[in-house]
Design a protein around this motif. Structure first.
Motif, mmCIF file in Angstrom:
data_model
loop_
_atom_site.group_PDB
_atom_site.id
_atom_site.type_symbol
_atom_site.label_atom_id
_atom_site.label_comp_id
_atom_site.label_asym_id
_atom_site.label_seq_id
_atom_site.Cartn_x
_atom_site.Cartn_y
_atom_site.Cartn_z
ATOM 1 N N VAL A 332 12.255 23.613 -14.744
ATOM 2 C CA VAL A 332 11.806 24.401 -15.886
ATOM 3 C C VAL A 332 11.089 25.669 -15.406
ATOM 4 C CG1 VAL A 332 10.417 24.347 -17.994
ATOM 5 C CG2 VAL A 332 11.552 22.259 -17.204
ATOM 6 N N VAL A 333 10.197 25.484 -14.441
ATOM 7 C CA VAL A 333 9.388 26.615 -13.974
ATOM 8 C C VAL A 333 10.260 27.692 -13.320
ATOM 9 C CG1 VAL A 333 7.643 27.261 -12.254
ATOM 10 C CG2 VAL A 333 7.247 25.313 -13.757
ATOM 11 N N SER A 334 11.219 27.280 -12.510
ATOM 12 C CA SER A 334 12.043 28.289 -11.831
ATOM 13 C C SER A 334 12.845 29.084 -12.859
ATOM 14 C CB SER A 334 12.973 27.634 -10.805
ATOM 15 O OG SER A 334 13.959 26.884 -11.465
ATOM 16 N N TYR A 335 13.248 28.399 -13.932
ATOM 17 C CA TYR A 335 13.949 29.112 -15.009
ATOM 18 C C TYR A 335 13.009 30.136 -15.652
ATOM 19 C CZ TYR A 335 15.334 30.008 -19.785
ATOM 20 O OH TYR A 335 15.616 30.645 -20.973
ATOM 21 N N VAL A 336 11.800 29.699 -15.975
ATOM 22 C CA VAL A 336 10.854 30.594 -16.654
ATOM 23 C C VAL A 336 10.528 31.797 -15.752
ATOM 24 C CG1 VAL A 336 8.526 30.773 -17.642
ATOM 25 C CG2 VAL A 336 9.907 28.737 -18.065
ATOM 26 N N ILE A 337 10.321 31.540 -14.471
ATOM 27 C CA ILE A 337 10.012 32.656 -13.552
ATOM 28 C C ILE A 337 11.176 33.658 -13.535
ATOM 29 C CG2 ILE A 337 9.604 33.326 -11.144
ATOM 30 C CD1 ILE A 337 8.331 30.580 -10.708
ATOM 31 N N ASP A 338 12.394 33.125 -13.371
ATOM 32 C CA ASP A 338 13.550 34.020 -13.209
ATOM 33 C C ASP A 338 13.945 34.721 -14.505
ATOM 34 O OD1 ASP A 338 13.713 33.313 -10.609
ATOM 35 O OD2 ASP A 338 15.697 32.377 -10.705
ATOM 36 N N GLU A 339 13.905 33.997 -15.615
ATOM 37 C CA GLU A 339 14.470 34.569 -16.843
ATOM 38 C C GLU A 339 13.417 35.190 -17.750
ATOM 39 O OE1 GLU A 339 17.934 34.504 -17.346
ATOM 40 O OE2 GLU A 339 18.102 33.585 -15.365
ATOM 41 N N VAL A 340 12.218 34.594 -17.803
ATOM 42 C CA VAL A 340 11.176 35.182 -18.658
ATOM 43 C C VAL A 340 10.385 36.210 -17.845
ATOM 44 C CG1 VAL A 340 9.255 34.639 -20.235
ATOM 45 C CG2 VAL A 340 11.074 32.978 -19.896
ATOM 46 N N LYS A 341 10.529 36.110 -16.543
ATOM 47 C CA LYS A 341 9.907 37.040 -15.602
ATOM 48 C C LYS A 341 8.385 37.063 -15.706
ATOM 49 C CE LYS A 341 14.022 39.739 -14.912
ATOM 50 N NZ LYS A 341 14.750 38.570 -14.512
ATOM 51 N N ILE A 342 7.794 35.873 -15.581
ATOM 52 C CA ILE A 342 6.340 35.822 -15.429
ATOM 53 C C ILE A 342 6.031 35.147 -14.098
ATOM 54 C CG2 ILE A 342 5.750 35.859 -17.892
ATOM 55 C CD1 ILE A 342 5.445 32.858 -17.853
ATOM 56 N N SER A 343 4.776 35.241 -13.679
ATOM 57 C CA SER A 343 4.423 34.742 -12.347
ATOM 58 C C SER A 343 4.493 33.217 -12.309
ATOM 59 C CB SER A 343 3.005 35.174 -11.991
ATOM 60 O OG SER A 343 2.107 34.490 -12.843
ATOM 61 N N VAL A 350 2.182 27.154 -18.397
ATOM 62 C CA VAL A 350 2.823 27.142 -19.724
ATOM 63 C C VAL A 350 3.825 25.970 -19.817
ATOM 64 C CG1 VAL A 350 4.393 28.404 -21.253
ATOM 65 C CG2 VAL A 350 2.549 29.622 -20.083
ATOM 66 N N SER A 351 4.673 25.809 -18.787
ATOM 67 C CA SER A 351 5.685 24.742 -18.852
ATOM 68 C C SER A 351 5.026 23.365 -18.848
ATOM 69 C CB SER A 351 6.652 24.818 -17.666
ATOM 70 O OG SER A 351 7.115 26.116 -17.490
#
Ligand code: PFF
Length: 461
Positions: A332-343, A350-351
């Protein structure tokens, strides 16, 4: 770009982290239970065939997509196969989120049982304790559930927060050796018990008259769950592998270790159960029953060195679960970092927070809150916890796995998969043509069989 995503520090670090993802409650909790339910031997043999003919090829397929693209599942599938395949990755991310929300609950129990077992080891197992009702009390106690689940998710967030190298890999490097040693001690103790001979016969002597098609499909579903396939975990872990490292060997090692641990767990549990007269009837019908109801007492009654091994057993469960929850959250986190572009730190918090919200509903559905416990979405699966487990194991992993298999086998060119799998590091045991045959024909047919049987009403959870 690669630098900021992080990489495993070495091949060993990667293998330990991926093996940690694979080894988990699926090995210690689900495998012995369904082996029991399916009458041992023949089921185990079918499971081994599923692992070799379906699990191993798909494991290589997922790892190669990750390593080739160096991206998290959505971006990886989009780039490796085509834009629309990003949705398959998204399906995997949702599966990670769903599985984590209920998996962390069972994992949390191991923390409590560890503290209980330390107490029993020091003060003796209470004569009057009814382990079944003690467990029932825990299940229905909402605040205890929330504290334990929160604690376990907190540990998971803590590891993922520090990244691939400093968090995930470090926890795996510490946990896995401890896990192997504890398991070996438990295995030695179990093999010295009088029930071990019956246990080995039960597990390794196939009796095909006991087997039905439902068992075959269950073996396949378990192979998926146990190897962390069908939801992008291995794509994600593969994306942190440097391009010059062989994933073929790594896949072989992960699969072998995962299988050995599942078999060892079954040998340990059945040796104990077969040693105690009347126990076989008691464990009937409950997976939770084996780990948290039958075993605690038996450690203090029959297991050699049980006072020492009892608490260690729950350390084993907790460590095995932790390296798996870490990989679930990392998807989940790697998706959020790559696609939502947050640190990474923000993405992790958040996840983890969102997962906890879903966990609260599931944790309170084990008796604490009647409305949640009686909630029924699928027939015969009362409660949020059971519903999530059923949905993830029966629908999400098989469908995700089927699509990934079809994508790698039919929509990626031969040349692009061959160049990922064959290089100067590829071991001699690997046969590309056999792999391609498995991924194009055997795996899709087998997984389609699971999906169809689920549609027809079969339950793998
Ligand atoms: N393989 C884990 C187990 O056997 O317990 C469960 C799991 C972890 C499934 C991570 C999927 C996953 F991505």
């Amino acid at each position: 770009m690669n630098q900021s995503r992080g990489n495993w520090s070495s091949n060993l670090g990667f293998i330990l982290a991926a093996t940690g993802s694979a080894i988990g409650l699926g090995n210690l909790w689900k495998f012995p239970f369904i082996t029991w339910e399916n009458d041992g031997g023949a089921f185990v043999l079918i499971y081994l065939i599923c692992i070799a003919a379906v699990g191993l090829p798909i494991m290589m397929g997922e790892l190669l997509i990750g390593r080739k693209t160096q991206k998290s599942p959505v971006g990886a599938l989009r780039e490796a196969i085509g834009p629309i395949w990003g949705w398959v990755g998204a399906w995997g991310v949702i599966a990670g989120f769903v599985i984590l929300s209920y998996y962390a609950i069972v994992a949390g129990w191991s923390l409590l049982y560890f503290t209980k077992a330390v107490g029993w080891s020091l003060q003796g197992f209470p004569d009057v304790l009814d382990a079944g009702s003690a467990f029932g009390e825990l299940a229905g106690n909402g605040s205890k559930q929330l504290i334990l689940t929160g604690l376990f998710l907190g540990m998971t967030v803590g590891a993922v927060y520090f990244g691939v190298h400093n968090g995930i890999e470090r926890v795996a490097r510490i946990s896995l050796p401890i896990l192997f040693v504890i398991l070996l001690l438990l295995l030695l103790s179990a093999l010295s018990m009088s029930g071990s001979r019956d246990a080995l016969t039960f597990i390794f002597r196939p009796n095909f008259s006991e087997l039905d098609s439902g068992s075959v499909l269950m073996a396949l579903g378990q192979a998926f769950f146990s190897l962390s396939l069908g939801m992008g975990a291995m794509i994600t872990y593969g994306s942190y592998v440097a391009r010059n490292r062989s994933i073929v060997n790594a896949a072989g090692v992960i699969v072998i270790l995962d299988t050995l641990i599942a078999l060892s767990a079954a040998i340990i549990m059945f040796s104990v159960i077969f040693t105690v007269p009347g126990m076989t009837e008691q464990v009937e019908g409950s997976a939770v029953g084996m780990l948290f109801i039958a075993l605690p007492e038996l450690f203090y009654d029959v297991v050699p060195f049980g006072r020492f091994l009892g608490p260690l057993f729950y350390v084993l469960v907790a460590l095995a679960a932790l390296t798996s929850t870490i990989s679930l959250l990392e998807v989940v986190v790697s998706y959020v970092i790559d696609e939502v572009k947050i640190s990474r730190p923000r993405a992790t918090i958040v996840s983890g927070g969102l997962t906890f919200v879903l966990s609260i509903l599931a944790a309170l559905s084990l008796g604490a809150v009647p409305a949640l416990s009686n909630f029924e979405f699928f027939a015969g699966k009362p409660g949020v916890f059971n519903t999530l487990d059923h949905f993830a194991a029966n629908w999400m992993l098989p469908t995700g796995g089927l699509l990934v298999t079809l994508g790698v086998g039919w929509f990626m060119s031969r040349q692009s998969t061959e160049s990922e799998l064959i290089d100067e590091n590829t071991p001699s045991w690997f046969d590309y043509r056999l792999w391609r045959f498995c991924i194009r024909y055997i795996a899709p047919v087998a997984v389609t069989a699971i999906v169809i049987s689920v549609i027809l009403g079969h339950d793998f959870s």
